[in-house]
Design an enzyme around this catalytic site. Structure first.
Site, PDB file in Angstrom:
ATOM      1  N   HIS A  25       0.845  -1.204   0.000  1.00 25.37           N
ATOM      2  CA  HIS A  25       0.000   0.000   0.000  1.00 25.37           C
ATOM      3  C   HIS A  25       0.879   1.253   0.000  1.00 25.37           C
ATOM      4  O   HIS A  25       0.677   2.156  -0.812  1.00 25.37           O
ATOM      5  CB  HIS A  25      -0.924  -0.014   1.216  1.00 25.37           C
ATOM      6  CG  HIS A  25      -1.607   1.292   1.488  1.00 25.37           C
ATOM      7  ND1 HIS A  25      -2.680   1.731   0.745  1.00 25.37           N
ATOM      8  CD2 HIS A  25      -1.369   2.261   2.403  1.00 25.37           C
ATOM      9  CE1 HIS A  25      -3.065   2.919   1.202  1.00 25.37           C
ATOM     10  NE2 HIS A  25      -2.282   3.266   2.211  1.00 25.37           N
TER      11      HIS A  25
ATOM     12  N   TRP B  37       6.793   0.322   4.253  1.00 24.70           N
ATOM     13  CA  TRP B  37       7.364   1.004   3.076  1.00 24.70           C
ATOM     14  C   TRP B  37       8.730   1.594   3.401  1.00 24.70           C
ATOM     15  O   TRP B  37       9.472   1.972   2.505  1.00 24.70           O
ATOM     16  CB  TRP B  37       6.417   2.082   2.552  1.00 24.70           C
ATOM     17  CG  TRP B  37       6.552   3.424   3.182  1.00 24.70           C
ATOM     18  CD1 TRP B  37       5.973   3.802   4.339  1.00 24.70           C
ATOM     19  CD2 TRP B  37       7.300   4.545   2.716  1.00 24.70           C
ATOM     20  NE1 TRP B  37       6.311   5.092   4.633  1.00 24.70           N
ATOM     21  CE2 TRP B  37       7.124   5.577   3.661  1.00 24.70           C
ATOM     22  CE3 TRP B  37       8.106   4.789   1.600  1.00 24.70           C
ATOM     23  CZ2 TRP B  37       7.728   6.828   3.525  1.00 24.70           C
ATOM     24  CZ3 TRP B  37       8.694   6.032   1.483  1.00 24.70           C
ATOM     25  CH2 TRP B  37       8.511   7.041   2.423  1.00 24.70           C
TER      26      TRP B  37
ATOM     27  N   ARG C  85       0.960   1.281  15.660  1.00 25.63           N
ATOM     28  CA  ARG C  85       0.621   1.136  14.242  1.00 25.63           C
ATOM     29  C   ARG C  85       1.195  -0.167  13.696  1.00 25.63           C
ATOM     30  O   ARG C  85       1.971  -0.840  14.368  1.00 25.63           O
ATOM     31  CB  ARG C  85       1.153   2.318  13.458  1.00 25.63           C
ATOM     32  CG  ARG C  85       2.653   2.425  13.437  1.00 25.63           C
ATOM     33  CD  ARG C  85       3.071   3.517  12.487  1.00 25.63           C
ATOM     34  NE  ARG C  85       4.510   3.728  12.502  1.00 25.63           N
ATOM     35  CZ  ARG C  85       5.147   4.399  11.559  1.00 25.63           C
ATOM     36  NH1 ARG C  85       4.479   4.901  10.546  1.00 25.63           N
ATOM     37  NH2 ARG C  85       6.439   4.563  11.626  1.00 25.63           N
TER      38      ARG C  85
ATOM     39  N   HIS D 121      14.322  13.581  12.697  1.00 24.78           N
ATOM     40  CA  HIS D 121      13.076  13.615  13.483  1.00 24.78           C
ATOM     41  C   HIS D 121      12.248  12.340  13.293  1.00 24.78           C
ATOM     42  O   HIS D 121      11.296  12.129  14.025  1.00 24.78           O
ATOM     43  CB  HIS D 121      12.255  14.881  13.215  1.00 24.78           C
ATOM     44  CG  HIS D 121      11.667  14.976  11.845  1.00 24.78           C
ATOM     45  ND1 HIS D 121      11.444  16.177  11.220  1.00 24.78           N
ATOM     46  CD2 HIS D 121      11.234  14.037  10.977  1.00 24.78           C
ATOM     47  CE1 HIS D 121      10.909  15.970  10.038  1.00 24.78           C
ATOM     48  NE2 HIS D 121      10.768  14.685   9.862  1.00 24.78           N
ATOM     49  N   HIS D 122      12.620  11.515  12.312  1.00 18.03           N
ATOM     50  CA  HIS D 122      11.971  10.199  12.200  1.00 18.03           C
ATOM     51  C   HIS D 122      12.605   9.186  13.134  1.00 18.03           C
ATOM     52  O   HIS D 122      12.157   8.055  13.207  1.00 18.03           O
ATOM     53  CB  HIS D 122      12.070   9.689  10.762  1.00 18.03           C
ATOM     54  CG  HIS D 122      11.388  10.559   9.760  1.00 18.03           C
ATOM     55  ND1 HIS D 122      10.068  10.417   9.433  1.00 18.03           N
ATOM     56  CD2 HIS D 122      11.841  11.605   9.025  1.00 18.03           C
ATOM     57  CE1 HIS D 122       9.736  11.322   8.538  1.00 18.03           C
ATOM     58  NE2 HIS D 122      10.790  12.064   8.269  1.00 18.03           N
TER      59      HIS D 122
ATOM     60  N   GLU E 270      11.633  13.489   0.185  1.00 16.87           N
ATOM     61  CA  GLU E 270      10.618  12.841  -0.646  1.00 16.87           C
ATOM     62  C   GLU E 270       9.215  13.329  -0.285  1.00 16.87           C
ATOM     63  O   GLU E 270       8.369  13.526  -1.164  1.00 16.87           O
ATOM     64  CB  GLU E 270      10.723  11.312  -0.476  1.00 16.87           C
ATOM     65  CG  GLU E 270       9.587  10.503  -1.068  1.00 16.87           C
ATOM     66  CD  GLU E 270       9.564  10.509  -2.581  1.00 16.87           C
ATOM     67  OE1 GLU E 270      10.583  10.888  -3.190  1.00 16.87           O
ATOM     68  OE2 GLU E 270       8.522  10.138  -3.146  1.00 16.87           O
TER      69      GLU E 270
ATOM     70  N   TYR F  32       8.454  16.220   0.656  1.00 16.57           N
ATOM     71  CA  TYR F  32       8.280  17.532   0.017  1.00 16.57           C
ATOM     72  C   TYR F  32       8.197  17.403  -1.493  1.00 16.57           C
ATOM     73  O   TYR F  32       7.569  18.239  -2.145  1.00 16.57           O
ATOM     74  CB  TYR F  32       9.397  18.482   0.459  1.00 16.57           C
ATOM     75  CG  TYR F  32       9.259  18.795   1.924  1.00 16.57           C
ATOM     76  CD1 TYR F  32       8.301  19.692   2.353  1.00 16.57           C
ATOM     77  CD2 TYR F  32      10.017  18.130   2.872  1.00 16.57           C
ATOM     78  CE1 TYR F  32       8.116  19.943   3.694  1.00 16.57           C
ATOM     79  CE2 TYR F  32       9.838  18.377   4.215  1.00 16.57           C
ATOM     80  CZ  TYR F  32       8.885  19.288   4.625  1.00 16.57           C
ATOM     81  OH  TYR F  32       8.693  19.512   5.953  1.00 16.57           O
TER      82      TYR F  32
ATOM     83  N   THR G  11       6.348  26.900   5.403  1.00 20.42           N
ATOM     84  CA  THR G  11       5.057  26.278   5.116  1.00 20.42           C
ATOM     85  C   THR G  11       3.935  27.198   5.608  1.00 20.42           C
ATOM     86  O   THR G  11       2.921  27.377   4.928  1.00 20.42           O
ATOM     87  CB  THR G  11       4.960  24.906   5.803  1.00 20.42           C
ATOM     88  OG1 THR G  11       6.191  24.216   5.609  1.00 20.42           O
ATOM     89  CG2 THR G  11       3.839  24.080   5.214  1.00 20.42           C
TER      90      THR G  11
ATOM     91  N   SER H 120      -1.652  27.111  -5.518  1.00 17.94           N
ATOM     92  CA  SER H 120      -1.305  28.513  -5.755  1.00 17.94           C
ATOM     93  C   SER H 120      -1.826  29.007  -7.098  1.00 17.94           C
ATOM     94  O   SER H 120      -1.873  30.215  -7.335  1.00 17.94           O
ATOM     95  CB  SER H 120       0.215  28.708  -5.707  1.00 17.94           C
ATOM     96  OG  SER H 120       0.721  28.256  -4.494  1.00 17.94           O
TER      97      SER H 120
ATOM     98  N   LYS I  14       3.276  29.962   3.269  1.00 14.22           N
ATOM     99  CA  LYS I  14       2.429  29.586   2.139  1.00 14.22           C
ATOM    100  C   LYS I  14       0.951  29.615   2.538  1.00 14.22           C
ATOM    101  O   LYS I  14       0.122  30.174   1.829  1.00 14.22           O
ATOM    102  CB  LYS I  14       2.825  28.207   1.603  1.00 14.22           C
ATOM    103  CG  LYS I  14       4.258  28.167   1.098  1.00 14.22           C
ATOM    104  CD  LYS I  14       4.547  26.929   0.299  1.00 14.22           C
ATOM    105  CE  LYS I  14       4.008  27.025  -1.101  1.00 14.22           C
ATOM    106  NZ  LYS I  14       4.749  27.957  -1.953  1.00 14.22           N
TER     107      LYS I  14
ATOM    108  N   SER J  36      13.219   6.235 -13.605  1.00 16.49           N
ATOM    109  CA  SER J  36      12.098   6.975 -14.184  1.00 16.49           C
ATOM    110  C   SER J  36      12.018   8.391 -13.618  1.00 16.49           C
ATOM    111  O   SER J  36      11.913   9.366 -14.368  1.00 16.49           O
ATOM    112  CB  SER J  36      10.807   6.202 -13.913  1.00 16.49           C
ATOM    113  OG  SER J  36       9.695   7.045 -14.018  1.00 16.49           O
ATOM    114  N   SER J  37      12.085   8.505 -12.281  1.00 16.53           N
ATOM    115  CA  SER J  37      11.958   9.841 -11.672  1.00 16.53           C
ATOM    116  C   SER J  37      13.115  10.743 -12.061  1.00 16.53           C
ATOM    117  O   SER J  37      12.929  11.941 -12.298  1.00 16.53           O
ATOM    118  CB  SER J  37      11.930   9.749 -10.149  1.00 16.53           C
ATOM    119  OG  SER J  37      10.963   8.860  -9.735  1.00 16.53           O
TER     120      SER J  37
ATOM    121  N   HIS K 134      12.745  12.139   3.882  1.00 17.87           N
ATOM    122  CA  HIS K 134      12.078  13.382   4.244  1.00 17.87           C
ATOM    123  C   HIS K 134      11.939  14.345   3.077  1.00 17.87           C
ATOM    124  O   HIS K 134      10.842  14.826   2.824  1.00 17.87           O
ATOM    125  CB  HIS K 134      12.648  14.053   5.494  1.00 17.87           C
ATOM    126  CG  HIS K 134      11.594  14.962   6.029  1.00 17.87           C
ATOM    127  ND1 HIS K 134      10.587  14.528   6.839  1.00 17.87           N
ATOM    128  CD2 HIS K 134      11.298  16.237   5.727  1.00 17.87           C
ATOM    129  CE1 HIS K 134       9.736  15.516   7.041  1.00 17.87           C
ATOM    130  NE2 HIS K 134      10.142  16.569   6.387  1.00 17.87           N
TER     131      HIS K 134
ATOM    132  N   ASP L  55       6.804  21.687 -26.502  1.00 25.20           N
ATOM    133  CA  ASP L  55       6.754  20.366 -25.878  1.00 25.20           C
ATOM    134  C   ASP L  55       7.812  20.366 -24.781  1.00 25.20           C
ATOM    135  O   ASP L  55       8.402  21.399 -24.474  1.00 25.20           O
ATOM    136  CB  ASP L  55       7.030  19.257 -26.916  1.00 25.20           C
ATOM    137  CG  ASP L  55       6.372  17.946 -26.508  1.00 25.20           C
ATOM    138  OD1 ASP L  55       6.703  17.440 -25.426  1.00 25.20           O
ATOM    139  OD2 ASP L  55       5.515  17.444 -27.262  1.00 25.20           O
TER     140      ASP L  55
END
Lengths: 289, 521
Positions: free
Chosen positions: B67, B132, B441, B293-294, B246, B248, B319, B259, B322, B160-161, B244, B96
């Site tokens: 998932h 994950w 969890r 922080h993780h 990622e 963002y 943040t 925006s 924004k 790919s990315s 992390h 293009d």
């Protein structure tokens, strides 16, 4: 400025490339798991990938010689593309340099029991010294360490000289290319290729020596792991770089380039200099310090 | 060359057109969203009662892993790339993307990569079951055989990315129409420029990390094994140094979409456009120095924990800028609440809630309590589902009429909005509460006291899942039978894409337009 000729016709190349990469990795996967047709699928995928890349680059070179000749905007696109590709390559090397730094300075102090961290040391492996390079691993019955570490003054120093010299010869090739002296430029390009091959020869020699005399193997604990993954990744880049230099040399002799249109050469030169700089960092932090 | 697409199925395989590739990305993303959502519903069904009902703990772990990976790499990132493909060339006035062939390859690697990721359900399995984040040694010493397919799938997704990002950067930096300066670019384009930079910086690190996993598993190395001198903690550092930023990568392009939408429906220029650009940059730079922080509970040095607590708090500042600017844009605007604006406002509200729970998690002593509870799940899903998903849907309702030339039914879209808004809160708010109460969890069984809230969450999840079918119905109806859309669909919308005819020609801006003045005026 009209840009309608920038539209590229539909192409089968990418889908073939995807199938090729999938087959390569899937074959590798099956090989790791002793499933049927592992090696066969792997070889098929790699071959297909090489064929695809041949046709892809051929298409780009043909466009460069015809429709896009002298197209400033297209030239800039390729420059941005190559520059950011090199950026992402540097990030890849950066990850492994980060591993080296972290292991040497953080993991060793934890496992080696520096003041403040004695508990981990005494509980887990009280005999482990925490010295770098790691010749005796924390658990030698599982990971047998090497007899000796790699010193910098021998093959690595020679290889440093070789790569630095190749940086010089490729610059000479560039200068002659700008003067449109194709034969001389090709000669210097050939010198660069030979230096690249010499580097690879010495590195292969070093690897054999590491395995047979030093007992320094890919599975000989963290020192060997980091040594081989960093120098191996770099060696792979030298190999790819040498192939690219070779293609460019052929293109120099075919007089594909002129004073203003030779970004393909420059892109490969950028790549080669990146490989060069990475080696210098490698020489200092992997071999020397 | 031709102004019309090729006929037949091969058009989609061989296309080099940014609109076709954008469509492929978006359809693939939607499919994967339903696949991974279905996995989530199986898990929610299991969690609707405090004993093992339909699946084993092992299967549960496999579903958690699939998932997460599919949602992040198969659903959200392709959706963002789809919007980038459709919008960036039109917004900057290009014909293009810079590298159309490469663009095709970036997409066509994805289905193969996802198939590779899922292949252990059929071949070389059982599939990966460590979540994950695939922490070592769960993924190395104790990883099931299917972990290898996950590793190779991640390699392909990384290629790919990276290719897509190189393409996007080159397009933005090089193919802007004359007169469009960097500081005058649409905010969506800015957000993708920074995102592409982030991807190029972090994807190689993930690729390197999974490669080290592979060699640890098969070639006797000990990068993540302390017995050979490595460290399992090294894996967590590497993973979160990727992980992390990622987050963002997922968030920034959605900020860009929002925006664009809020000024259009407030009929005002974006408030503080320049500060928005600096905020994007600030978030991107700060995202590289918050990863620990993780890992507050892993035993890292206390000083390190405090440092990363403060840096994490600092990310809340750009943040917040924004969110403040979106509010400032709406302030005294003549607001109308068409479906895209509804979703955008819903995004701002729910994303802020997700962000604030993130600030709670950033506080070291509080995190010791929240760590590995359902609070983290609630926080993350508030950000990604209630936040980013709403933003993506807002983007679809905003631009799809322009892309297809057909208008959708506002009635269905409104139902979709209200059901999504309500059901996502019913799903994820109870998670925050059971998390604070201490429910861990990633387990299929739980203490009896958590039953009520879990059942509420399960009901919410099914409501949410079923309401998303409305989105498909709405879009399908629009494309099949919808009324023809006008040239300027939303009267407050600014930007080069609205200067084009509806439906859009197959190739846009064969001659670059001349841009004068500011985008947001």
């Amino acid at each position: 400025m009209s840009s309608d000729h920038h539209i590229i016709p539909p192409t089968y190349l990418p889908i073939v490339g995807s199938v090729a990469i999938f087959c390569t990795l899937f074959g590798f996967l099956n090989w790791l798991h002793d499933s049927p047709y592992g090696i066969e699928t792997l070889v098929f995928g790699l071959t297909l990938l090489l064929i695809m890349m041949f046709f892809w680059f051929r298409a780009v070179i043909n466009e460069n010689l015809t429709t896009f000749r002298g197209d400033k905007q297209m030239d800039r696109s390729f420059r941005y593309g190559m520059a950011w590709f090199i950026f992402t390559e540097v990030a890849l090397f950066g990850a492994f340099f980060g591993v080296l730094f972290y292991v040497r300075h953080v993991v060793m102090s934890f496992l080696g029991g520096v003041p403040g961290n004695e508990a981990t040391h005494y509980l887990l492996w009280p005999d482990f010294s925490g010295d770098w390079p790691v010749l005796t691993t924390p658990n030698p019955s599982k990971f047998l360490g090497p007899k000796m570490a790699m010193g910098p003054w021998g093959i690595p120093a020679i290889n440093t000289m070789i790569l630095l010299t190749s940086g010089l010869t490729i610059t000479l090739a560039h200068w002659r290319l700008i003067e449109e002296k194709h034969k001389v430029a090709g000669f210097w390009q050939l010198c660069t290729i030979l230096l690249g091959m010499a580097f690879l020869y010495f590195q292969a020699h070093e690897y054999i020596e590491a395995y047979t005399e030093y007992g320094l193997r890919f599975d000989a604990g963290i020192y060997g792991n980091i040594f081989f993954i960093l120098t191996g990744l770099h060696g792979f880049h030298v190999t790819v770089g040498t192939i690219m230099l070779f293609v460019i040399m052929i293109r120099i002799f075919l007089e594909h380039f002129d004073e203003h249109n030779h970004f393909a050469f420059e892109a490969v030169a950028w790549y080669w200099h990146m490989v060069d700089v990475v080696w210098l960092a490698l020489f200092v932090v992997v071999y020397w310090l | 060359m031709a102004d019309q697409p090729e006929k037949g199925l091969m058009r989609w395989v061989t296309t080099t057109n940014h609109k076709d590739i954008g469509t492929l990305y978006l359809l693939f993303s939607l499919t994967m969203f339903f696949v991974a959502g279905f996995l989530a519903l199986i898990m929610r069904t299991e969690l609707s009662s405090p004993y093992l009902m339909i699946i084993s703990p092992l299967t549960y772990n496999q579903l958690v892993t699939s998932h997460g990976l599919i949602m992040i790499f198969g659903a959200i990132m392709p959706a963002l790339a789809g919007f980038a493909n459709w919008q960036i060339p039109m917004m900057i006035g290009a014909a293009d993307m810079a590298f159309p062939r490469l663009n095709n390859w970036s997409f066509w690697l994805l289905p193969f990569a996802t198939f590779m990721l899922m292949s252990p359900y059929f071949l070389n399995g059982p599939p990966a079951d460590m979540g994950w984040t695939f922490y070592a040694p769960l993924s190395t010493t104790y990883g099931p055989p299917g972990t290898d397919a996950m590793i190779f799938g991640i390699h392909m997704l990384g290629i790919s990315s990276i290719l897509a990002s190189i393409n996007i950067i080159a397009t933005i930096l090089n193919l802007r129409a004359p007169g469009m300066t960097l500081m005058n670019m649409p905010m969506f384009v800015w957000s993708w420029l920074v995102t592409a930079f982030l991807i190029l910086a972090i994807m190689p690190i993930l690729a390197g990390t999974v490669t080290m996993m592979l060699t640890d598993r098969h070639f006797g190395t000990s990068f993540f094994n302390a017995a050979g001198g490595g460290s399992p903690l090294l894996f967590e550092h590497l993973f979160w140094f990727f992980g992390h930023p990622e987050v963002y990568v997922l968030a920034l392009p959605v900020f860009g979409i929002i925006s664009e939408i809020i000024p259009a429906f407030s009929r005002k220029p974006l408030f503080g456009a320049t500060s928005m650009i600096y905020a994007i940059g600030g978030i991107a730079i700060m995202s590289f120095v918050v990863w620990v922080h993780h890992m507050f509970t892993t035993g890292v040095h206390l000083g390190t924990q405090i440092f990363f607590m403060y840096t994490t708090m600092i990310v809340a500042v750009p943040t917040g800028v924004k969110v403040f600017n979106w509010m400032g844009t709406m302030y005294k605007g003549s607001i109308t609440l068409e479906p895209p604006m509804k979703f955008a406002v819903g995004f701002v509200y729910l994303f802020t809630l997700g962000g604030l729970t993130g600030v709670m998690l950033a506080i070291v002593p509080a995190d010791y309590q929240y760590h590995a509870t359902y609070f983290v799940v609630g926080h993350f899903h508030y950000v990604v589902v209630a936040g980013l998903y709403l933003g993506l849907v807002a983007g679809a309702y905003f631009w799809v009429p322009k892309w297809t030339g057909r208008m959708y039914s506002f009635k269905v879209a409104d139902w979709h909005f209200w059901l999504t808004l309500i059901s996502s809160n019913i799903t994820f708010f109870p998670m925050l509460l059971v998390g604070l109460a201490g429910m861990p969890r990633r387990i299929p069984d739980y203490n009896l006291q958590f039953t009520d809230f879990n059942q509420i969450a399960t009901i919410g999840a099914f409501m949410f899942g079923i309401s998303q079918i409305l989105f498909v119905i709405c879009m399908y109806q629009a494309i099949k039978t919808g009324p023809k859309a006008k040239k300027i669909i939303w009267d407050g919308a600014k930007g080069l894409e609205w200067t084009l005819d509806t439906p859009l020609p197959y190739h846009t801006f064969e001659k670059p337009p001349k841009v004068t003045g500011k985008t947001y005026v």
